[in-house]
Scaffold this active site. Structure first.
Site, mmCIF file in Angstrom:
data_model
loop_
_atom_site.group_PDB
_atom_site.id
_atom_site.type_symbol
_atom_site.label_atom_id
_atom_site.label_comp_id
_atom_site.label_asym_id
_atom_site.label_seq_id
_atom_site.Cartn_x
_atom_site.Cartn_y
_atom_site.Cartn_z
ATOM 1 N N ASP A 13 0.824 -1.226 0.000
ATOM 2 C CA ASP A 13 0.000 0.000 0.000
ATOM 3 C C ASP A 13 0.849 1.263 0.000
ATOM 4 O OD1 ASP A 13 -2.392 -1.647 0.350
ATOM 5 O OD2 ASP A 13 -1.724 -1.892 2.416
ATOM 6 N N LYS A 16 2.286 2.410 -5.215
ATOM 7 C CA LYS A 16 3.002 2.002 -6.428
ATOM 8 C C LYS A 16 2.248 2.379 -7.699
ATOM 9 C CE LYS A 16 3.124 -2.126 -4.610
ATOM 10 N NZ LYS A 16 2.856 -1.798 -3.209
ATOM 11 N N LYS A 18 0.241 4.889 -8.461
ATOM 12 C CA LYS A 18 0.406 6.287 -8.865
ATOM 13 C C LYS A 18 1.773 6.516 -9.490
ATOM 14 C CE LYS A 18 1.221 10.908 -7.174
ATOM 15 N NZ LYS A 18 1.231 11.886 -6.080
ATOM 16 N N ASN A 38 -5.506 -9.389 -4.828
ATOM 17 C CA ASN A 38 -5.639 -8.896 -3.449
ATOM 18 C C ASN A 38 -4.941 -7.558 -3.280
ATOM 19 O OD1 ASN A 38 -3.181 -10.171 -3.919
ATOM 20 N ND2 ASN A 38 -2.932 -10.869 -1.829
ATOM 21 N N HIS A 41 -4.134 -1.193 -6.714
ATOM 22 C CA HIS A 41 -3.360 0.017 -6.974
ATOM 23 C C HIS A 41 -4.323 1.146 -7.303
ATOM 24 C CE1 HIS A 41 0.552 -2.328 -8.115
ATOM 25 N NE2 HIS A 41 0.181 -2.489 -6.866
ATOM 26 N N ARG A 143 2.538 -28.424 -8.460
ATOM 27 C CA ARG A 143 2.355 -28.871 -9.846
ATOM 28 C C ARG A 143 0.950 -29.384 -10.123
ATOM 29 N NH1 ARG A 143 7.742 -32.295 -9.179
ATOM 30 N NH2 ARG A 143 6.668 -32.479 -7.187
ATOM 31 N N GLN A 222 2.455 -6.396 -3.922
ATOM 32 C CA GLN A 222 2.623 -6.182 -2.482
ATOM 33 C C GLN A 222 4.043 -5.743 -2.130
ATOM 34 O OE1 GLN A 222 1.567 -9.064 -3.864
ATOM 35 N NE2 GLN A 222 -0.562 -9.248 -3.282
ATOM 36 N N VAL A 298 -9.085 -2.565 -2.122
ATOM 37 C CA VAL A 298 -9.860 -3.724 -2.570
ATOM 38 C C VAL A 298 -10.830 -4.179 -1.480
ATOM 39 C CG1 VAL A 298 -9.734 -6.160 -3.217
ATOM 40 C CG2 VAL A 298 -8.144 -4.517 -4.229
ATOM 41 N N THR A 299 -10.350 -4.284 -0.238
ATOM 42 C CA THR A 299 -11.155 -4.861 0.848
ATOM 43 C C THR A 299 -11.865 -3.822 1.697
ATOM 44 O OG1 THR A 299 -9.301 -4.810 2.397
ATOM 45 C CG2 THR A 299 -9.517 -6.768 1.004
ATOM 46 N N ARG A 303 -6.244 0.088 7.683
ATOM 47 C CA ARG A 303 -4.843 -0.298 7.779
ATOM 48 C C ARG A 303 -4.289 0.099 9.145
ATOM 49 N NH1 ARG A 303 -4.032 2.362 1.962
ATOM 50 N NH2 ARG A 303 -4.790 0.644 0.693
ATOM 51 N N LYS A 329 3.073 10.152 0.251
ATOM 52 C CA LYS A 329 2.159 10.628 1.300
ATOM 53 C C LYS A 329 2.838 11.515 2.345
ATOM 54 C CE LYS A 329 -1.652 7.431 0.890
ATOM 55 N NZ LYS A 329 -2.687 6.689 1.604
ATOM 56 N N SER A 409 6.015 12.602 -3.120
ATOM 57 C CA SER A 409 4.595 12.775 -3.431
ATOM 58 C C SER A 409 3.940 13.603 -2.339
ATOM 59 C CB SER A 409 3.912 11.412 -3.543
ATOM 60 O OG SER A 409 2.514 11.577 -3.738
#
Length: 421
Positions: A13, A16, A18, A38, A41, A143, A222, A298-299, A303, A329, A409
């Site tokens: 998180d 990446k 951006k 999972n 971005h 396999r 990730q 996504v979820t 955090r 950030k 950023s």
């Protein structure tokens, strides 16, 4: 030409998506080399917000080629949702997105296995997103996997064998199959969308681009500290998130790796269970969470937030061979009076400056404190506008990490990106 690599240095998180979007104009090809849906971005520009799960973040920039590499695991149902969302916003993907035949498919039963395995762990659960990522990589290594290229070769037989095997495992866990029919319906609808795209032998394709002098950016999912080998095991993802994963996830020789861009936040976050030495359980932690919108793309999960961890960052820089840093950030800390940076750990009464084998809750972070800059950085467009306190923070980090911070950023929009030097 070399393949440049962009990856996260913390627990994911880091922003990446951006940065890939900002850097893409320099490259002809953007390739995703590991992970599954999972990892979301998030990109913001022109007043719109987009969340990408499997599609490389270079998809918004002109006529760039985007590749989903062999190291990725792909869920056709979620891929369909992602494609349709982007097409509705005016982005035609079929001519610009190529998919490796060797990428593994997340099957409907992989999601059920993910839930069954987590439930069986009880209080020791990992905190997965439940997307079936782990079971898919498990099948790959044992396999027993089904790959994108299998859609062209005797697919029905391979799919039936895999589903039958999974059902037998689920029966051992007494896990219900009542969701399977609905999941399968969505999944096969996704397969029809997937078939509209070109399937490639990605290792040949990527190396042909290299030999022809095309510039390539490899995009990780990730963060480093979630790497299956070098992360905070077992609270990790199921793939190699580090720079070496580019070699196995795209078929790139080590000698063809160029710049390694390492992304980190001015603070630190992680989701799910696992060690987090600098986690904040106070008002500052909640303030960072709210100002940074630190909820899973996504979820939607909140955090965990904490101060920047330089012990873990040095470790990640070493493992990846990072050549330049990108700090995200920074603006989230605009209103913080005093900023802390963890420079060492106290563990079993001993001070250590390395990331240990067994990182647990007994670790006590040792901090250096720096004054906050106490001003709004979101409107700044050049490093000459940075306040003295912020420059001091950046200088401190560069000295501690022995790696230059080339990009800062100061907001979520692609325009809020400042190149230093």
């Amino acid at each position: 030409m070399k393949v440049d690599v962009l990856l996260g240095l913390q627990w994911g998180d880091e922003g990446k998506g951006k940065v890939v979007d900002v850097l893409t104009p320099k490259y002809g090809v953007v390739a995703r080399f590991q992970g599954g849906p999972n990892a979301g971005h998030t990109l913001e520009f022109e007043g719109q917000k987009y969340v990408l799960r499997s599609i490389p973040s270079g998809i918004f920039q002109g006529n760039k080629i985007n590749i989903i590499g062999n190291g990725v695991v792909l869920d056709p149902a979620l891929f369909k949702v992602e494609v349709e969302g982007l097409e509705a916003s005016g982005h035609d993907l079929t001519k610009r997105l190529l998919i490796s035949k060797k990428a593994h498919l997340i099957l409907p039963t992989h999601r059920l296995l993910d839930a069954a395995y987590e439930a069986a762990k009880g209080d020791a659960k990992i905190g997965t997103t439940g997307k079936g990522i782990g079971p898919t990589y498990t099948d790959k290594i044992s396999r027993n996997g089904v790959r994108v290229g299998d859609l062209l070769y005797n697919f029905d037989k391979k799919y039936a064998a895999a589903i039958a095997r999974h059902k037998a495992i689920l029966a051992q866990y007494n896990y219900p199959l009542d969701q399977l029919e609905a999941i399968e319906k969505e999944w096969f609808a996704g397969i029809e969308v997937l078939k509209k795209f070109q399937f490639i032998d990605s290792e040949h394709e990527v190396n042909n681009y290299i030999s022809k002098g095309n510039s390539i950016l490899a995009e990780g999912a990730q963060g480093t500290m979630l790497d299956i080998d070098f992360g905070s095991y077992p609270f990790v993802t199921s793939s190699n998130t580090i720079c070496a994963g580019v070699c196995t996830g795209l078929g790139v020789a080590p000698r063809n790796i160029g710049e390694v861009f390492g992304i980190f936040k001015a603070y630190c976050t992680r989701v799910g269970s696992g060690p987090f030495p600098t986690e904040l359980h106070d008002e500052i932690g909640q303030k960072i969470r709210n100002l940074g919108h630190e909820y899973g793309s996504v979820t939607g999960r909140p955090r965990r937030c904490g101060w920047v961890d330089l012990v873990a960052l040095k470790y990640a820089i070493m493992i990846n061979g990072v050549t330049q840093l990108i700090m995200m950030k920074s603006d989230v800390l605009d209103d913080v009076d005093t900023i802390k940076a963890c420079v060492a750990y106290k563990m079993n009464g001993e001070e250590i400056d390395y990331f240990p084998y067994e990182a647990d809750d007994s670790i006590e972070p040792i901090y250096t404190e720096l004054p906050g800059w106490k001003c709004d950085m979101t409107k700044m467009q050049h490093e000459n506008e940075f306040p003295e306190e912020f420059n001091a923070y950046v200088d401190f980090l560069e000295k501690e990490l022995n790696t230059p911070i080339k990009v800062v950023s100061v907001g979520p929009d692609r325009k809020q990106t400042i190149f230093r030097g």
